[in-house]
Write a protein that holds these residues in place. Structure first.
Motif, mmCIF file in Angstrom:
data_model
loop_
_atom_site.group_PDB
_atom_site.id
_atom_site.type_symbol
_atom_site.label_atom_id
_atom_site.label_comp_id
_atom_site.label_asym_id
_atom_site.label_seq_id
_atom_site.Cartn_x
_atom_site.Cartn_y
_atom_site.Cartn_z
ATOM 1 N N PRO A 74 -2.298 0.356 15.456
ATOM 2 C CA PRO A 74 -2.305 1.307 14.348
ATOM 3 C C PRO A 74 -1.404 0.843 13.211
ATOM 4 O O PRO A 74 -0.435 0.112 13.425
ATOM 5 C CB PRO A 74 -1.790 2.604 14.971
ATOM 6 C CG PRO A 74 -1.176 2.218 16.263
ATOM 7 C CD PRO A 74 -1.745 0.904 16.675
ATOM 8 N N VAL A 75 -1.740 1.257 12.009
ATOM 9 C CA VAL A 75 -0.950 0.941 10.821
ATOM 10 C C VAL A 75 -0.667 2.241 10.071
ATOM 11 O O VAL A 75 -1.499 3.148 10.054
ATOM 12 C CB VAL A 75 -1.672 -0.092 9.915
ATOM 13 C CG1 VAL A 75 -3.003 0.438 9.435
ATOM 14 C CG2 VAL A 75 -0.807 -0.501 8.741
ATOM 15 N N ALA A 76 0.534 2.336 9.513
ATOM 16 C CA ALA A 76 0.910 3.516 8.740
ATOM 17 C C ALA A 76 1.684 3.063 7.502
ATOM 18 O O ALA A 76 2.281 1.987 7.502
ATOM 19 C CB ALA A 76 1.778 4.451 9.579
ATOM 20 N N ALA A 77 1.651 3.872 6.473
ATOM 21 C CA ALA A 77 2.365 3.534 5.240
ATOM 22 C C ALA A 77 2.947 4.797 4.624
ATOM 23 O O ALA A 77 2.397 5.898 4.778
ATOM 24 C CB ALA A 77 1.430 2.847 4.255
ATOM 25 N N TRP A 78 4.071 4.614 3.947
ATOM 26 C CA TRP A 78 4.750 5.712 3.250
ATOM 27 C C TRP A 78 5.242 5.189 1.907
ATOM 28 O O TRP A 78 5.930 4.170 1.853
ATOM 29 C CB TRP A 78 5.929 6.233 4.068
ATOM 30 C CG TRP A 78 6.622 7.392 3.425
ATOM 31 C CD1 TRP A 78 7.751 7.352 2.657
ATOM 32 C CD2 TRP A 78 6.210 8.752 3.472
ATOM 33 N NE1 TRP A 78 8.073 8.611 2.222
ATOM 34 C CE2 TRP A 78 7.129 9.496 2.713
ATOM 35 C CE3 TRP A 78 5.145 9.426 4.064
ATOM 36 C CZ2 TRP A 78 7.026 10.869 2.542
ATOM 37 C CZ3 TRP A 78 5.045 10.791 3.896
ATOM 38 C CH2 TRP A 78 5.982 11.500 3.148
ATOM 39 N N ALA A 79 4.884 5.867 0.847
ATOM 40 C CA ALA A 79 5.355 5.491 -0.487
ATOM 41 C C ALA A 79 6.688 6.182 -0.750
ATOM 42 O O ALA A 79 6.828 7.385 -0.492
ATOM 43 C CB ALA A 79 4.329 5.887 -1.539
ATOM 44 N N GLU A 80 7.662 5.418 -1.231
ATOM 45 C CA GLU A 80 8.997 5.997 -1.464
ATOM 46 C C GLU A 80 8.935 7.225 -2.367
ATOM 47 O O GLU A 80 9.680 8.182 -2.167
ATOM 48 C CB GLU A 80 9.927 4.950 -2.083
ATOM 49 C CG GLU A 80 10.344 3.875 -1.122
ATOM 50 C CD GLU A 80 11.285 2.858 -1.752
ATOM 51 O OE1 GLU A 80 12.150 2.352 -1.021
ATOM 52 O OE2 GLU A 80 11.169 2.562 -2.960
ATOM 53 N N TRP A 81 8.038 7.228 -3.351
ATOM 54 C CA TRP A 81 7.964 8.326 -4.310
ATOM 55 C C TRP A 81 7.384 9.599 -3.700
ATOM 56 O O TRP A 81 7.401 10.647 -4.329
ATOM 57 C CB TRP A 81 7.193 7.925 -5.569
ATOM 58 C CG TRP A 81 5.802 7.439 -5.314
ATOM 59 C CD1 TRP A 81 4.658 8.187 -5.309
ATOM 60 C CD2 TRP A 81 5.409 6.105 -5.033
ATOM 61 N NE1 TRP A 81 3.580 7.405 -5.019
ATOM 62 C CE2 TRP A 81 4.003 6.109 -4.855
ATOM 63 C CE3 TRP A 81 6.081 4.887 -4.907
ATOM 64 C CZ2 TRP A 81 3.282 4.959 -4.558
ATOM 65 C CZ3 TRP A 81 5.358 3.745 -4.620
ATOM 66 C CH2 TRP A 81 3.973 3.790 -4.451
#
Length: 133
Positions: A74-81
């Motif tokens: 699995p892959v996940a991402a989070w944008a700092e903003w």
């Protein structure tokens, strides 16, 4: 809003866990992250600067972290903003690199993508036993 076709590799990359949705930095600029077979089963990102009409070439995020046995982690991402009060410019990417699903060995990996200069940070890895149940 009209449907956006990212790429064939993205649209057929398997389960939703194998890719992210479009992460927009502006109304026209967006990124998607996914496992691809186009570059030896690597984790990649592509970018649009025209609202999704066209997409740039795949940029490899992982190096030598191809899924084994045809299964991507699995892959996940989070944008700092997305964090209230944080005006950062990085997309934080985490994925599970299945070294050997049969032996339940794997690495949890992390890498940042600075969207101002489209530069990737250093990969951080942590080898762990992965419970595949």
């Amino acid at each position: 809003m009209a449907d956006i076709i990212v790429t064939t590799a993205y649209n057929t990359s398997g389960s939703p866990d194998d890719r992210t949705g479009i992460i927009w930095t502006t109304k026209l600029t967006g990124y998607v992250i996914y496992w691809t077979t186009a570059t030896a089963d690597d984790l990649v990102y592509i970018k649009t600067t025209d609202g999704g009409l066209t997409w740039g070439a795949e940029v490899r995020i992982s190096t030598n972290h191809a899924p084994t046995n045809g299964r991507a982690g699995p892959v996940a991402a989070w944008a700092e903003w997305w964090t209230p009060g944080d005006n950062g410019s990085k997309i934080l990417i985490a994925w599970c690199d299945p070294i050997d699903w049969g032996a339940t060995l794997g690495e949890f990996c992390f890498r940042s993508l600075d969207t101002i200069a489209d530069t990737l940070g250093t990969i951080s890895q942590n080898s762990q036993q992965i419970d595949s149940d």
